[in-house]
Design an enzyme around this catalytic site. Structure first.
Site, mmCIF file in Angstrom:
data_model
loop_
_atom_site.group_PDB
_atom_site.id
_atom_site.type_symbol
_atom_site.label_atom_id
_atom_site.label_comp_id
_atom_site.label_asym_id
_atom_site.label_seq_id
_atom_site.Cartn_x
_atom_site.Cartn_y
_atom_site.Cartn_z
ATOM 1 N N HIS A 1 -2.514 -6.044 -5.979
ATOM 2 C CA HIS A 1 -1.680 -6.656 -7.024
ATOM 3 C C HIS A 1 -2.562 -7.390 -8.047
ATOM 4 O O HIS A 1 -2.347 -7.283 -9.253
ATOM 5 C CB HIS A 1 -0.719 -7.685 -6.422
ATOM 6 C CG HIS A 1 0.304 -7.115 -5.477
ATOM 7 N ND1 HIS A 1 0.554 -7.659 -4.237
ATOM 8 C CD2 HIS A 1 1.152 -6.065 -5.597
ATOM 9 C CE1 HIS A 1 1.515 -6.971 -3.633
ATOM 10 N NE2 HIS A 1 1.892 -5.989 -4.433
ATOM 11 N N LYS B 1 15.654 -7.755 1.622
ATOM 12 C CA LYS B 1 14.370 -7.335 2.195
ATOM 13 C C LYS B 1 13.860 -8.283 3.286
ATOM 14 O O LYS B 1 12.830 -8.002 3.887
ATOM 15 C CB LYS B 1 13.315 -7.236 1.086
ATOM 16 C CG LYS B 1 13.342 -5.894 0.355
ATOM 17 C CD LYS B 1 12.041 -5.673 -0.379
ATOM 18 C CE LYS B 1 11.901 -4.251 -0.909
ATOM 19 N NZ LYS B 1 10.651 -4.062 -1.646
ATOM 20 N N ARG C 1 -0.288 3.816 -6.325
ATOM 21 C CA ARG C 1 -1.366 3.950 -5.344
ATOM 22 C C ARG C 1 -1.635 5.406 -4.991
ATOM 23 O O ARG C 1 -2.760 5.833 -4.873
ATOM 24 C CB ARG C 1 -1.009 3.202 -4.054
ATOM 25 C CG ARG C 1 -1.308 1.752 -4.116
ATOM 26 C CD ARG C 1 -0.582 1.026 -3.037
ATOM 27 N NE ARG C 1 0.861 1.118 -3.225
ATOM 28 C CZ ARG C 1 1.743 0.422 -2.573
ATOM 29 N NH1 ARG C 1 1.348 -0.409 -1.648
ATOM 30 N NH2 ARG C 1 3.018 0.534 -2.820
ATOM 31 N N SER D 1 1.481 -4.798 1.041
ATOM 32 C CA SER D 1 1.851 -6.083 1.649
ATOM 33 C C SER D 1 2.248 -5.890 3.106
ATOM 34 O O SER D 1 1.959 -6.738 3.948
ATOM 35 C CB SER D 1 3.001 -6.720 0.869
ATOM 36 O OG SER D 1 2.605 -6.997 -0.448
HETATM 37 P P1 ADP Z 1 7.976 -3.663 -4.574
HETATM 38 O O1 ADP Z 1 8.683 -4.281 -3.412
HETATM 39 O O2 ADP Z 1 8.685 -3.776 -5.879
HETATM 40 O O3 ADP Z 1 7.392 -2.280 -4.304
HETATM 41 P P2 ADP Z 1 5.352 -4.709 -4.208
HETATM 42 O O4 ADP Z 1 5.023 -6.148 -4.185
HETATM 43 O O5 ADP Z 1 5.170 -3.953 -2.930
HETATM 44 O O6 ADP Z 1 6.783 -4.633 -4.790
HETATM 45 O O7 ADP Z 1 4.528 -3.975 -5.350
HETATM 46 C C1 ADP Z 1 4.670 -4.329 -6.704
HETATM 47 C C2 ADP Z 1 3.930 -3.321 -7.538
HETATM 48 O O8 ADP Z 1 2.548 -3.371 -7.214
HETATM 49 C C3 ADP Z 1 4.349 -1.871 -7.334
HETATM 50 O O9 ADP Z 1 4.260 -1.214 -8.570
HETATM 51 C C4 ADP Z 1 3.316 -1.336 -6.394
HETATM 52 O O10 ADP Z 1 3.144 0.068 -6.529
HETATM 53 C C5 ADP Z 1 2.096 -2.078 -6.880
HETATM 54 N N1 ADP Z 1 1.093 -2.192 -5.830
HETATM 55 C C6 ADP Z 1 1.250 -2.622 -4.562
HETATM 56 N N2 ADP Z 1 0.098 -2.548 -3.874
HETATM 57 C C7 ADP Z 1 -0.835 -2.059 -4.736
HETATM 58 C C8 ADP Z 1 -2.218 -1.701 -4.631
HETATM 59 N N3 ADP Z 1 -2.869 -1.823 -3.494
HETATM 60 N N4 ADP Z 1 -2.827 -1.219 -5.735
HETATM 61 C C9 ADP Z 1 -2.150 -1.069 -6.887
HETATM 62 N N5 ADP Z 1 -0.848 -1.341 -7.050
HETATM 63 C C10 ADP Z 1 -0.190 -1.835 -6.003
#
Ligand code: ADP
Length: 170
Positions: free
Chosen positions: A17, A41, A90, A129
Protein backbone atom coordinates in the site's frame (compact mmCIF):
# COMPACT_ATOMS: atom_id res chain seq x y z
CA UNK A 1 -5.15 20.81 -9.38
CA UNK A 2 -5.19 17.03 -9.94
CA UNK A 3 -6.65 15.25 -6.95
CA UNK A 4 -7.13 11.53 -6.38
CA UNK A 5 -8.47 9.19 -3.75
CA UNK A 6 -6.88 5.84 -2.85
CA UNK A 7 -9.65 3.82 -1.21
CA UNK A 8 -9.23 0.50 0.58
CA UNK A 9 -9.53 -1.49 3.76
CA UNK A 10 -5.85 -1.14 4.79
CA UNK A 11 -6.36 -3.73 7.57
CA UNK A 12 -3.46 -3.21 8.14
CA UNK A 13 -1.35 -0.96 5.90
CA UNK A 14 1.47 -2.92 4.19
CA UNK A 15 4.60 -1.92 2.26
CA UNK A 16 2.55 -2.70 -0.89
CA UNK A 17 0.00 0.00 0.00
CA UNK A 18 2.78 2.44 0.97
CA UNK A 19 4.47 1.90 -2.37
CA UNK A 20 1.23 2.76 -4.20
CA UNK A 21 0.71 5.82 -1.94
CA UNK A 22 4.21 7.19 -2.60
CA UNK A 23 3.99 6.64 -6.32
CA UNK A 24 0.48 8.10 -6.63
CA UNK A 25 1.51 11.10 -4.50
CA UNK A 26 4.25 11.73 -7.07
CA UNK A 27 1.71 11.78 -9.90
CA UNK A 28 -1.20 13.73 -8.38
CA UNK A 29 -1.12 17.12 -6.66
CA UNK A 30 -3.19 15.83 -3.74
CA UNK A 31 -3.88 12.26 -2.66
CA UNK A 32 -6.47 11.27 -0.08
CA UNK A 33 -6.08 7.79 1.36
CA UNK A 34 -9.65 6.85 2.31
CA UNK A 35 -10.23 3.98 4.74
CA UNK A 36 -13.43 2.14 4.02
CA UNK A 37 -15.65 1.66 7.05
CA UNK A 38 -17.15 -1.70 6.15
CA UNK A 39 -18.37 -3.65 9.16
CA UNK A 40 -19.33 -6.61 6.94
CA UNK A 41 -15.61 -7.43 6.65
CA UNK A 42 -15.12 -7.61 10.49
CA UNK A 43 -11.72 -5.92 10.41
CA UNK A 44 -8.90 -6.53 12.90
CA UNK A 45 -8.28 -2.80 13.36
CA UNK A 46 -10.95 -0.15 13.90
CA UNK A 47 -11.26 2.59 11.30
CA UNK A 48 -9.72 5.07 13.76
CA UNK A 49 -6.74 2.78 14.34
CA UNK A 50 -6.21 2.32 10.60
CA UNK A 51 -6.44 6.07 9.93
CA UNK A 52 -3.92 6.75 12.73
CA UNK A 53 -1.54 4.10 11.35
CA UNK A 54 -1.63 5.53 7.82
CA UNK A 55 -1.25 9.12 9.10
CA UNK A 56 1.78 8.07 11.11
CA UNK A 57 3.38 6.25 8.14
CA UNK A 58 2.74 9.00 5.58
CA UNK A 59 3.51 12.10 7.65
CA UNK A 60 6.63 12.73 5.57
CA UNK A 61 4.59 12.99 2.34
CA UNK A 62 3.27 16.55 2.20
CA UNK A 63 0.44 16.06 -0.31
CA UNK A 64 -1.14 13.00 1.33
CA UNK A 65 -4.08 13.21 3.68
CA UNK A 66 -5.99 10.42 5.37
CA UNK A 67 -9.73 10.14 5.83
CA UNK A 68 -12.41 7.46 6.23
CA UNK A 69 -15.75 6.90 4.59
CA UNK A 70 -18.78 4.62 4.63
CA UNK A 71 -21.10 3.92 1.76
CA UNK A 72 -20.28 4.30 -1.89
CA UNK A 73 -16.91 5.57 -3.12
CA UNK A 74 -18.66 7.55 -5.88
CA UNK A 75 -20.59 9.56 -3.26
CA UNK A 76 -17.44 10.21 -1.23
CA UNK A 77 -15.54 11.30 -4.34
CA UNK A 78 -18.36 13.57 -5.57
CA UNK A 79 -18.69 15.30 -2.21
CA UNK A 80 -14.93 16.01 -2.19
CA UNK A 81 -14.76 17.01 -5.86
CA UNK A 82 -12.40 14.13 -6.67
CA UNK A 83 -12.57 12.46 -10.08
CA UNK A 84 -9.86 9.81 -9.94
CA UNK A 85 -9.66 6.67 -7.81
CA UNK A 86 -6.27 4.97 -7.50
CA UNK A 87 -6.02 1.18 -7.18
CA UNK A 88 -3.11 -1.22 -7.11
CA UNK A 89 -2.88 -4.31 -9.29
CA UNK A 90 -0.82 -7.19 -7.94
CA UNK A 91 -1.62 -10.02 -10.31
CA UNK A 92 -4.02 -11.06 -13.03
CA UNK A 93 -6.26 -12.38 -10.27
CA UNK A 94 -6.87 -8.79 -9.05
CA UNK A 95 -7.75 -7.65 -12.55
CA UNK A 96 -11.22 -9.11 -13.05
CA UNK A 97 -12.57 -7.77 -9.77
CA UNK A 98 -10.89 -4.38 -10.18
CA UNK A 99 -12.21 -4.02 -13.73
CA UNK A 100 -15.74 -4.69 -12.50
CA UNK A 101 -15.42 -2.13 -9.68
CA UNK A 102 -13.91 0.48 -12.03
CA UNK A 103 -16.69 0.04 -14.59
CA UNK A 104 -19.38 0.13 -11.92
CA UNK A 105 -17.92 3.35 -10.52
CA UNK A 106 -17.94 4.97 -13.94
CA UNK A 107 -21.54 3.94 -14.44
CA UNK A 108 -22.71 5.06 -10.98
CA UNK A 109 -20.90 8.39 -11.26
CA UNK A 110 -22.11 8.98 -14.84
CA UNK A 111 -18.51 9.11 -16.01
CA UNK A 112 -17.38 11.46 -13.22
CA UNK A 113 -15.08 8.95 -11.49
CA UNK A 114 -12.26 7.25 -13.36
CA UNK A 115 -9.91 4.60 -12.00
CA UNK A 116 -6.15 4.88 -12.27
CA UNK A 117 -4.27 1.58 -11.89
CA UNK A 118 -0.71 1.25 -10.68
CA UNK A 119 0.91 -2.14 -11.01
CA UNK A 120 2.64 -3.30 -7.89
CA UNK A 121 6.41 -3.16 -7.49
CA UNK A 122 7.61 -6.75 -7.90
CA UNK A 123 9.02 -7.03 -4.38
CA UNK A 124 5.51 -6.46 -2.96
CA UNK A 125 3.53 -8.55 -5.42
CA UNK A 126 3.02 -11.35 -2.88
CA UNK A 127 1.84 -9.01 -0.10
CA UNK A 128 -1.72 -8.71 1.16
CA UNK A 129 -3.21 -7.60 4.47
CA UNK A 130 -4.64 -11.08 5.03
CA UNK A 131 -1.26 -12.78 4.59
CA UNK A 132 0.25 -10.25 7.00
CA UNK A 133 -2.42 -11.04 9.61
CA UNK A 134 -1.77 -14.76 9.25
CA UNK A 135 1.98 -14.29 9.70
CA UNK A 136 1.33 -12.17 12.82
CA UNK A 137 -0.97 -14.85 14.21
CA UNK A 138 1.92 -17.33 14.09
CA UNK A 139 4.55 -14.81 15.23
CA UNK A 140 6.41 -14.91 11.92
CA UNK A 141 8.86 -12.31 10.69
CA UNK A 142 7.11 -9.26 9.22
CA UNK A 143 10.21 -7.17 8.43
CA UNK A 144 9.63 -7.22 4.68
CA UNK A 145 5.85 -6.83 4.87
CA UNK A 146 4.99 -3.86 7.10
CA UNK A 147 6.78 -0.94 8.79
CA UNK A 148 7.89 -1.58 12.39
CA UNK A 149 5.16 0.71 13.74
CA UNK A 150 2.46 -1.40 12.05
CA UNK A 151 4.17 -4.64 13.19
CA UNK A 152 4.00 -3.46 16.81
CA UNK A 153 0.29 -2.55 16.53
CA UNK A 154 -0.33 -5.99 14.96
CA UNK A 155 1.36 -7.89 17.77
CA UNK A 156 -0.49 -5.85 20.40
CA UNK A 157 -3.78 -6.80 18.70
CA UNK A 158 -2.92 -10.46 18.25
CA UNK A 159 -1.78 -10.80 21.88
CA UNK A 160 -4.91 -9.05 23.18
CA UNK A 161 -7.24 -11.21 21.10
CA UNK A 162 -5.44 -14.38 22.29
CA UNK A 163 -5.83 -13.23 25.90
CA UNK A 164 -9.55 -12.59 25.33
CA UNK A 165 -9.99 -16.06 23.82
CA UNK A 166 -8.10 -17.68 26.70
CA UNK A 167 -10.14 -15.89 29.37
CA UNK A 168 -13.35 -16.86 27.53
CA UNK A 169 -12.27 -20.50 27.75
CA UNK A 170 -11.64 -20.41 31.51
P1 ADP B 1 -9.70 -3.72 -0.53
O1 ADP B 1 -10.32 -4.37 0.67
O2 ADP B 1 -10.45 -2.57 -1.10
O3 ADP B 1 -9.18 -4.70 -1.58
P2 ADP B 1 -7.01 -3.45 0.37
O4 ADP B 1 -6.60 -2.69 1.56
O5 ADP B 1 -6.82 -4.93 0.42
O6 ADP B 1 -8.46 -3.01 0.08
O7 ADP B 1 -6.27 -2.89 -0.92
C1 ADP B 1 -6.45 -1.56 -1.35
C2 ADP B 1 -5.80 -1.41 -2.70
O8 ADP B 1 -4.40 -1.65 -2.57
C3 ADP B 1 -6.28 -2.37 -3.77
O9 ADP B 1 -6.28 -1.69 -5.00
C4 ADP B 1 -5.24 -3.45 -3.78
O10 ADP B 1 -5.16 -4.10 -5.04
C5 ADP B 1 -4.01 -2.63 -3.50
N1 ADP B 1 -2.96 -3.44 -2.90
C6 ADP B 1 -3.04 -4.27 -1.84
N2 ADP B 1 -1.87 -4.89 -1.61
C7 ADP B 1 -1.00 -4.43 -2.55
C8 ADP B 1 0.37 -4.70 -2.88
N3 ADP B 1 1.07 -5.59 -2.21
N4 ADP B 1 0.90 -4.04 -3.93
C9 ADP B 1 0.17 -3.16 -4.63
N5 ADP B 1 -1.12 -2.88 -4.41
C10 ADP B 1 -1.71 -3.49 -3.38
Amino acid sequence: MKRAVYPGSFDPLTYGHLDIIRRAAGIFDELTVAVLNNNAKSPLFSVEERVKMIEEMTKDIANVEVDSFSGLLVDYAASHDIHVSVRGLRAVTDFEYELQVAQTNRLLSRGELDTFFLTTSLEYAYLSSSVVKEIAEFHGNLDRCVPEYVEQRLYEKVLVSKRVVRSDQQ
